[in-house]
Every structure is written in C-alpha cells, then in structure tokens.
Write a protein that holds these residues in place. Structure first.
Motif, PDB file in Angstrom:
ATOM      1  N   ALA A 234       0.823  -1.219   0.000  1.00  0.00           N
ATOM      2  CA  ALA A 234       0.000   0.000   0.000  1.00  0.00           C
ATOM      3  C   ALA A 234       0.856   1.266   0.000  1.00  0.00           C
ATOM      4  O   ALA A 234       0.364   2.358  -0.306  1.00  0.00           O
ATOM      5  N   GLU A 235       2.154   1.115   0.281  1.00  0.00           N
ATOM      6  CA  GLU A 235       3.006   2.297   0.464  1.00  0.00           C
ATOM      7  C   GLU A 235       3.079   3.210  -0.761  1.00  0.00           C
ATOM      8  O   GLU A 235       2.923   4.426  -0.654  1.00  0.00           O
ATOM      9  N   ALA A 236       3.325   2.603  -1.927  1.00  0.00           N
ATOM     10  CA  ALA A 236       3.505   3.433  -3.125  1.00  0.00           C
ATOM     11  C   ALA A 236       2.185   4.074  -3.547  1.00  0.00           C
ATOM     12  O   ALA A 236       2.148   5.239  -3.953  1.00  0.00           O
ATOM     13  N   GLY A 237       1.102   3.320  -3.424  1.00  0.00           N
ATOM     14  CA  GLY A 237      -0.204   3.864  -3.807  1.00  0.00           C
ATOM     15  C   GLY A 237      -0.643   4.989  -2.897  1.00  0.00           C
ATOM     16  O   GLY A 237      -1.478   5.820  -3.267  1.00  0.00           O
ATOM     17  N   ASN A 238      -0.079   5.005  -1.706  1.00  0.00           N
ATOM     18  CA  ASN A 238      -0.441   6.031  -0.733  1.00  0.00           C
ATOM     19  C   ASN A 238       0.058   7.419  -1.155  1.00  0.00           C
ATOM     20  O   ASN A 238      -0.589   8.422  -0.864  1.00  0.00           O
ATOM     21  N   SER A 239       1.184   7.463  -1.857  1.00  0.00           N
ATOM     22  CA  SER A 239       1.825   8.764  -2.142  1.00  0.00           C
ATOM     23  C   SER A 239       2.168   8.835  -3.621  1.00  0.00           C
ATOM     24  O   SER A 239       3.262   8.477  -4.035  1.00  0.00           O
ATOM     25  N   ARG A 240       1.235   9.305  -4.452  1.00  0.00           N
ATOM     26  CA  ARG A 240       1.381   9.206  -5.913  1.00  0.00           C
ATOM     27  C   ARG A 240       1.947  10.454  -6.574  1.00  0.00           C
ATOM     28  O   ARG A 240       2.141  10.479  -7.782  1.00  0.00           O
ATOM     29  N   SER A 241       2.127  11.513  -5.791  1.00  0.00           N
ATOM     30  CA  SER A 241       2.719  12.729  -6.381  1.00  0.00           C
ATOM     31  C   SER A 241       3.367  13.523  -5.261  1.00  0.00           C
ATOM     32  O   SER A 241       3.132  13.244  -4.087  1.00  0.00           O
ATOM     33  N   VAL A 242       4.154  14.511  -5.639  1.00  0.00           N
ATOM     34  CA  VAL A 242       4.635  15.418  -4.600  1.00  0.00           C
ATOM     35  C   VAL A 242       3.423  16.126  -4.001  1.00  0.00           C
ATOM     36  O   VAL A 242       2.344  16.144  -4.578  1.00  0.00           O
ATOM     37  N   GLY A 243       3.623  16.704  -2.850  1.00  0.00           N
ATOM     38  CA  GLY A 243       2.529  17.424  -2.199  1.00  0.00           C
ATOM     39  C   GLY A 243       2.325  16.961  -0.773  1.00  0.00           C
ATOM     40  O   GLY A 243       2.958  16.008  -0.313  1.00  0.00           O
ATOM     41  N   THR A 244       1.459  17.659  -0.090  1.00  0.00           N
ATOM     42  CA  THR A 244       1.203  17.369   1.323  1.00  0.00           C
ATOM     43  C   THR A 244       0.190  16.238   1.458  1.00  0.00           C
ATOM     44  O   THR A 244      -0.458  15.848   0.477  1.00  0.00           O
ATOM     45  N   CYS A 245       0.049  15.728   2.670  1.00  0.00           N
ATOM     46  CA  CYS A 245      -0.941  14.676   2.936  1.00  0.00           C
ATOM     47  C   CYS A 245      -2.291  15.126   2.369  1.00  0.00           C
ATOM     48  O   CYS A 245      -2.695  16.274   2.567  1.00  0.00           O
ATOM     49  N   MET A 246      -2.959  14.207   1.671  1.00  0.00           N
ATOM     50  CA  MET A 246      -4.179  14.627   0.967  1.00  0.00           C
ATOM     51  C   MET A 246      -5.447  14.362   1.773  1.00  0.00           C
ATOM     52  O   MET A 246      -6.559  14.410   1.256  1.00  0.00           O
ATOM     53  N   THR A 247      -5.281  14.043   3.048  1.00  0.00           N
ATOM     54  CA  THR A 247      -6.421  14.051   3.970  1.00  0.00           C
ATOM     55  C   THR A 247      -6.526  15.451   4.579  1.00  0.00           C
ATOM     56  O   THR A 247      -5.672  16.296   4.345  1.00  0.00           O
ATOM     57  N   MET A 248      -7.572  15.675   5.374  1.00  0.00           N
ATOM     58  CA  MET A 248      -7.664  16.964   6.064  1.00  0.00           C
ATOM     59  C   MET A 248      -6.829  16.866   7.334  1.00  0.00           C
ATOM     60  O   MET A 248      -7.323  16.979   8.453  1.00  0.00           O
ATOM     61  N   GLY A 249      -5.540  16.593   7.132  1.00  0.00           N
ATOM     62  CA  GLY A 249      -4.592  16.558   8.247  1.00  0.00           C
ATOM     63  C   GLY A 249      -4.126  17.967   8.562  1.00  0.00           C
ATOM     64  O   GLY A 249      -4.727  18.957   8.116  1.00  0.00           O
ATOM     65  N   THR A 250      -3.029  18.053   9.274  1.00  0.00           N
ATOM     66  CA  THR A 250      -2.585  19.376   9.710  1.00  0.00           C
ATOM     67  C   THR A 250      -2.160  20.250   8.538  1.00  0.00           C
ATOM     68  O   THR A 250      -2.433  21.451   8.517  1.00  0.00           O
ATOM     69  N   ALA A 251      -1.487  19.669   7.543  1.00  0.00           N
ATOM     70  CA  ALA A 251      -1.031  20.480   6.411  1.00  0.00           C
ATOM     71  C   ALA A 251      -2.218  21.077   5.667  1.00  0.00           C
ATOM     72  O   ALA A 251      -2.259  22.278   5.388  1.00  0.00           O
ATOM     73  N   SER A 252      -3.190  20.238   5.319  1.00  0.00           N
ATOM     74  CA  SER A 252      -4.371  20.750   4.596  1.00  0.00           C
ATOM     75  C   SER A 252      -5.171  21.694   5.482  1.00  0.00           C
ATOM     76  O   SER A 252      -5.758  22.672   4.993  1.00  0.00           O
ATOM     77  N   THR A 253      -5.214  21.391   6.773  1.00  0.00           N
ATOM     78  CA  THR A 253      -5.925  22.289   7.693  1.00  0.00           C
ATOM     79  C   THR A 253      -5.273  23.664   7.705  1.00  0.00           C
ATOM     80  O   THR A 253      -5.947  24.688   7.553  1.00  0.00           O
ATOM     81  N   MET A 254      -3.956  23.706   7.875  1.00  0.00           N
ATOM     82  CA  MET A 254      -3.290  25.013   7.966  1.00  0.00           C
ATOM     83  C   MET A 254      -3.379  25.761   6.633  1.00  0.00           C
ATOM     84  O   MET A 254      -3.553  26.975   6.611  1.00  0.00           O
ATOM     85  N   ALA A 255      -3.293  25.028   5.522  1.00  0.00           N
ATOM     86  CA  ALA A 255      -3.463  25.690   4.218  1.00  0.00           C
ATOM     87  C   ALA A 255      -4.877  26.252   4.095  1.00  0.00           C
ATOM     88  O   ALA A 255      -5.087  27.361   3.585  1.00  0.00           O
ATOM     89  N   SER A 256      -5.849  25.502   4.584  1.00  0.00           N
ATOM     90  CA  SER A 256      -7.245  25.962   4.532  1.00  0.00           C
ATOM     91  C   SER A 256      -7.429  27.208   5.398  1.00  0.00           C
ATOM     92  O   SER A 256      -8.087  28.176   4.997  1.00  0.00           O
ATOM     93  N   LEU A 257      -6.838  27.176   6.603  1.00  0.00           N
ATOM     94  CA  LEU A 257      -7.029  28.311   7.509  1.00  0.00           C
ATOM     95  C   LEU A 257      -6.284  29.552   7.003  1.00  0.00           C
ATOM     96  O   LEU A 257      -6.750  30.678   7.185  1.00  0.00           O
ATOM     97  N   VAL A 258      -5.160  29.338   6.351  1.00  0.00           N
ATOM     98  CA  VAL A 258      -4.438  30.456   5.726  1.00  0.00           C
ATOM     99  C   VAL A 258      -5.354  31.137   4.699  1.00  0.00           C
ATOM    100  O   VAL A 258      -5.442  32.366   4.626  1.00  0.00           O
ATOM    101  N   GLU A 259      -6.050  30.306   3.918  1.00  0.00           N
ATOM    102  CA  GLU A 259      -6.970  30.872   2.912  1.00  0.00           C
ATOM    103  C   GLU A 259      -8.145  31.585   3.588  1.00  0.00           C
ATOM    104  O   GLU A 259      -8.519  32.685   3.198  1.00  0.00           O
ATOM    105  N   VAL A 260      -8.691  30.949   4.622  1.00  0.00           N
ATOM    106  CA  VAL A 260      -9.824  31.543   5.340  1.00  0.00           C
ATOM    107  C   VAL A 260      -9.414  32.865   6.007  1.00  0.00           C
ATOM    108  O   VAL A 260     -10.204  33.807   6.083  1.00  0.00           O
ATOM    109  N   MET A 261      -8.179  32.957   6.465  1.00  0.00           N
ATOM    110  CA  MET A 261      -7.711  34.182   7.111  1.00  0.00           C
ATOM    111  C   MET A 261      -7.287  35.236   6.088  1.00  0.00           C
ATOM    112  O   MET A 261      -6.822  36.305   6.452  1.00  0.00           O
ATOM    113  N   GLY A 262      -7.423  34.893   4.811  1.00  0.00           N
ATOM    114  CA  GLY A 262      -7.126  35.868   3.767  1.00  0.00           C
ATOM    115  C   GLY A 262      -5.649  36.111   3.547  1.00  0.00           C
ATOM    116  O   GLY A 262      -5.252  37.130   3.004  1.00  0.00           O
TER     117      GLY A 262
END
Ligand code: FES
Length: 570
Positions: free
Chosen positions: A184-212
């Motif tokens: 499952a390891e390779a299928g888990n990470s198919r491109s560069v980029g941050t974790c694609m769940t709503m983990g901390t990276a996506s959360t902080m990116a989302s909040l950065v957008e929400v905070m303008g």
C-alpha cells in the motif's frame, strides 16, 4: 510609500561603500542595474527539501512567483530556510517549529526585502513560517505546496496518514498481512505534495486561505495541478501591490480573521494541531486569543466530508468547490476581515458554488452536528485540554472509567501489547511525559494504539488522554494537550492506574475522581526530572517552551520587533 522610503533602499539604495557591496555581490548572479532602481524587493522564503517530500514541488512554484513579481515591476529574491519533514524528522518535527520560526524571522529581518512570499506546506512549515514573518510584520502572502493526488490501492482511495493508522491496527489485529501493508506504500503517495487528507497540512493551508493570507483556492488545488502554478504567478503580482500599498501582515491577521479560522476549522473537520499553531501565531502578533476562544467553533457542524472525519480526500474537496464553497456556507457567521486582495473575506466566495454535496455539505444538512474542537477543563487539566469530536466515537464522548497509566512513551511501547495488561474496553489509557517539555516537542503520539488483546477482539477506539498531540490525519476519542503537562508537575503526573477519570465532551469536563487529600499526598512524593539536555537547541527549547494552551512557542519569541535593523535592535 515612495520607492525611496522602501526598506530595501537601506541595502541597495546607497551610493557608498555599503551600497556597492550589497549591489555588487548580488550582480554576480546576473541581475542588471535596474533591479536595484528602487522597485519592491520580494523575498521568496522557500522550505523546499528532499527530506520534506510534501514540499518537493516548491521549486516550480518559486519560479512562478518570480514570474509574477517581475511582471508587476518587482525584484524577486529566493532564499532557503530550515525545512521540517513531518514524517522524516526525529524525535518530532514540532520540536523544530519554533527553530524554523526563528530562522524565518531573522532572515526576513536581516535581508533587504520589502515583502515576502512564504512557500510552505508540510505540517509545521506553514505555522513556523507565519510565526516568523509575523514577528517582522512586512507585507506577506502564503503559497501552499498543495495536497498530493488521492491515494489509490487495490481499486480504492486511501488517505495519507488515516489509512496508515487503520492498516497498522489491522496488522496488529491479524486482519492484514505485512505484504499487503507494504504494497500500500507506493499507492499512498502518488505525487509530490502534502498529505491529501484533512490533516494538519491541509488544515493550515485551509485556515491560511480563510484568514485571507493567500489567494482564493490556495488550500485545495492539488500540488501538481497547473492552476496552482498559475496561483503562484498571480501571488507574485499581488505581493508587489501589497508592498506598494504597505499592507502588512498584521492588517490581515486580526482577531476577526482568527475567529474566522476557528469557525472554519470546525466546518472542515480540521486538525487539533491548529489550536497550538493559531495560539502561537496570535501570540507573535499581540492578538488576544485564548484556548477558550476555540469554543466559538463548538456548535459549527462538519461540512467537509474528508478523512479523517469523513470519507473523501483533498482532490475531491478541490473539485467540489474547495474553501470558497465552505466560506459561502458559513455566510454571515464570518467576521469582516481584510484579505491580501485588500477587500473583505466574503469576496473569496462571491462566485463560489458547490459541485458535489457529498463532499461539501450545506450548513442546514451537515455531515455531522457540532464538530468543532471542544475545550476541556477540570481537575485533570486546570489549564485546559482539547478533543476533536468529529474524529471520535460518539458513545465515548461521555465516559467514566479506570485509568491504565503509562509513565512515558517507552513504557507504553513496552507494555501496550502485553497479553497480561489489565485493561478492558472501558479503561481510559493515560500517557504522561509527552508534553512540550517532557518529550520534548509534544509529539503526535496521543492516539495510542489499542492494546493488542482488545484490538484482536475488534475494538478500534477507547478513551485516551495525554499531554501529547495527535496527527491531524488520525482519529479516535483522544484527549490531547493536557495542561499543565506531567513533566512540570501538572495533575496528569499524579494519575495512577485504577484511578477513575470522567470525560464529558458536552460539558467540557475532564476530572480525576481522586480525593484531594490523596492527591496532596502523591504531590509530596513527586519529584521533577532533572534537565536532560546540556547543550544545543533541545536545551534552549526545554528551558523556554511554553505550555500547549499558550501555543508552545518559546517565551522569548512571543511578540514582534518591527524596528529598523541596527546593532541595538538585536
Ligand atoms: Fe508532510 Fe503530512 S507529512 S503534510
């Protein structure tokens, strides 16, 4: 501000020996005279690193930002800082968040730039960069690395982090082979980029957008989507405008924008780690924000159906409308707050539409009710603790049971799978020694594994309590950030196996049901552990780190210093 009044003129505008030195050495890269004619100099703060695979796409984005800066009449200058690869660093990347913040702050202050674009993504890089930039307070915009493509394995979507926890529990329970686990390891990470769940990276990116603090759509566009490169280009143009209009970071990150972030964090099912990061950023800016303010989001329902609170992934979230569609649902609940577009945050969702109601639910028909972080207080956490109800088992959110105590992470690892461990599904697992000072660095170990014997019986969740953090991709009925931590003698240090503990998420309570005279007796025999570190950053960190409810920043980094650079200002 006139071009002569620009900060960068203090480096590149002088017709003396210093000016010669500053310009001449830069010209060794081929920059022409007109690059130093007084145009805005834009620093591009890049956390690219091959040890931070989440940020491995940032070189492409940096090039695009430069295009935009040149096009708008500025002069872009890229510089590297410490990079924090969440999955790669030991003992925990969080130990180094404040080091990154210090690095970013000192680089921005020491170099001759007028504005800065922050390129980050992996969990701690975003808050660390913003903390550092906030303490200098120049015009600032964020471009996030963007999430990886959806994970795929054996015909189904798998989410980074979230499925690692599930799969490892399945292996421990004998329901998955180690060969399947590894495939499952390779299928888990198919491109560069941050974790694609709503983990901390996506959360902080989302909040950065929400905070303008970024352009609209920054959070969810996949890392490899050409539109992210376009967004980086447009960000280069925008930062030049912010410098020309002298719109500093503190104009964007106001009390109102933090309140919007708290509301949105509930709606997106964001990471519990957002709490320490937002508190730390607010502390740099002098914005009054406390743990109790996170209750603002307590009644906001879960709108975004992404793992770990839901079933979809960031790519789906992007195609469904992303953050603009969430802002549209929050509507008038949003506070008025200025953005990097120099207008109100509502402009980010003026044309927003939702294209998939399975992924982004309507406010009136949410994925789950009342999803925001709950703040807990009581005799076990006088300075507070938190729980993320959207990731918990509803039936465990009101629970009283006997403690099974692990004195530290080594004790947990040694005994959790012991067949003779006296534990039942009603037990409350307690882990000490994993707070900011204790571990040190407050690692993501709060979601302790279910004891093997119980996992084998199909039990997948129990109440777990610690002074640690939890990965934003993790789930479970997990009480985190207990303050004061055990290492400095918080009540957590006094808990013993067999003590009854009461959790009530609905009432915000976390009580150690032990007689106060007995606790006083235990306190008399408690002794603080001696300082373990004689040198280096770990020594600095453990001597100065604040508790979780204060954002776990270093005490001497709170606040900002916007004075011109002189010998005295350092
Ligand atoms: Fe970097 Fe998850 S490990 S974003």
């Amino acid at each position: 501000m006139t071009s002569n009044g620009r900060r960068s003129r203090g480096w590149y505008g002088k017709l003396d020996r210093d000016g010669f030195i500053h310009r001449s050495w830069m010209k060794n890269q081929g920059f022409p005279d007109h690059a130093f004619d007084g145009r805005p100099i834009i620093g591009i703060c890049n956390t690219w690193s091959e040890f931070t695979p989440c940020n491995a796409g940032l070189r492409v984005l940096a090039k695009a930002v430069k295009r935009g800066v040149w096009e708008a009449g500025g002069f872009p200058v890229e510089f590297p800082t410490t990079s924090l690869g969440e999955t790669q660093m030991k003992p925990t990347a969080m130990l180094f968040r404040n080091l990154l913040a210090m690095d970013v702050e000192e680089c921005i202050r020491a170099y001759g730039m007028d504005g800065v674009v922050l390129l980050g993504g992996c969990d701690k890089t975003t808050p660390g960069q913003i903390m550092g930039a906030a303490s200098v307070d120049l015009p600032t915009i964020v471009v996030s690395a963007g999430p990886m493509l959806n994970g795929k394995w054996r015909g189904r979507d798998i989410g980074s982090g979230t499925h690692v926890w599930k799969f490892s529990e399945d292996v421990r329970a004998g329901q998955m082979t180690i060969q399947e686990f590894m495939s499952a390891e390779a299928g888990n990470s198919r491109s560069v980029g941050t974790c694609m769940t709503m983990g901390t990276a996506s959360t902080m990116a989302s909040l950065v957008e929400v905070m303008g603090l970024s352009l609209p759509t920054n959070a969810a566009l996949p890392a490899v989507d050409a539109r992210r490169t376009t967004l980086a280009h447009l960000t280069g143009r925008r930062i030049v405008r912010l410098v020309e209009d002298d719109v500093r970071l503190s104009r964007i990150l106001t009390r109102e924008s933090f309140e919007n972030a708290i509301l949105a964090n509930a709606a997106i099912g964001g990471s519990s780690n957002a709490v320490v990061h937002l508190l730390a950023i607010a502390g740099r800016l002098g914005v009054e924000l406390t743990l109790d303010d996170f209750e603002l989001g307590a009644d906001i329902p879960l709108l975004v159906n992404c793992m770990p609170s839901g079933q979809y992934l960031m790519e789906d979230f992007c195609y469904a409308g992303g953050i603009p569609a969430v802002l549209a649902e929050l509507g008038n609940r949003l506070r008025f707050a200025t953005t990097v577009l120099q207008s109100d945050i509502r402009d980010y969702c003026a044309d927003a539409e939702c294209y998939n109601r399975d992924v982004i639910a309507a406010f009136e028909d949410p994925v789950k009710d009342a999803a925001g972080i709950r703040v807990l207080r009581g005799s076990l956490a006088p300075d507070g603790a938190i729980i993320k109800p959207s990731a918990a088992s509803p039936e465990l959110l009101e629970h009283t049971g006997p403690a099974v105590v692990f004195e530290n992470i080594e004790d947990l690892r040694e005994r959790i799978d012991d067949e003779n461990l006296e534990v039942t599904r009603n037990s409350v697992l307690v882990l000490k020694g994993c707070g900011p000072r204790g571990y040190p660095g407050m690692p993501e170990v709060g979601n302790m594994p279910i004891p093997k014997r119980l996992a084998g019986q199909g039990i997948r969740d129990m109440v777990r309590i610690s002074d640690a953090r939890m990965s934003g991709t993790a789930f479970g009925t997990v009480v985190l950030h207990v303050a004061p931590e055990a290492q400095i003698g918080g009540p957590l240090a006094l808990v013993r196996t067999g003590d009854q503990i009461m959790l009530s998420a609905s009432r915000g309570k976390l009580e150690l049901l032990v007689d106060s005279r007995e606790l006083a007796r235990r306190r008399e025999s408690w002794r603080p552990e001696a300082q373990r570190y004689s040198r280096g950053y770990a020594r600095l960190y453990t001597d100065h780190v604040l508790q979780a409810h204060q954002g776990a920043d270093l005490d001497f980094l709170v606040g900002k210093d916007t004075r011109p650079v002189t010998r005295e200002s350092h």
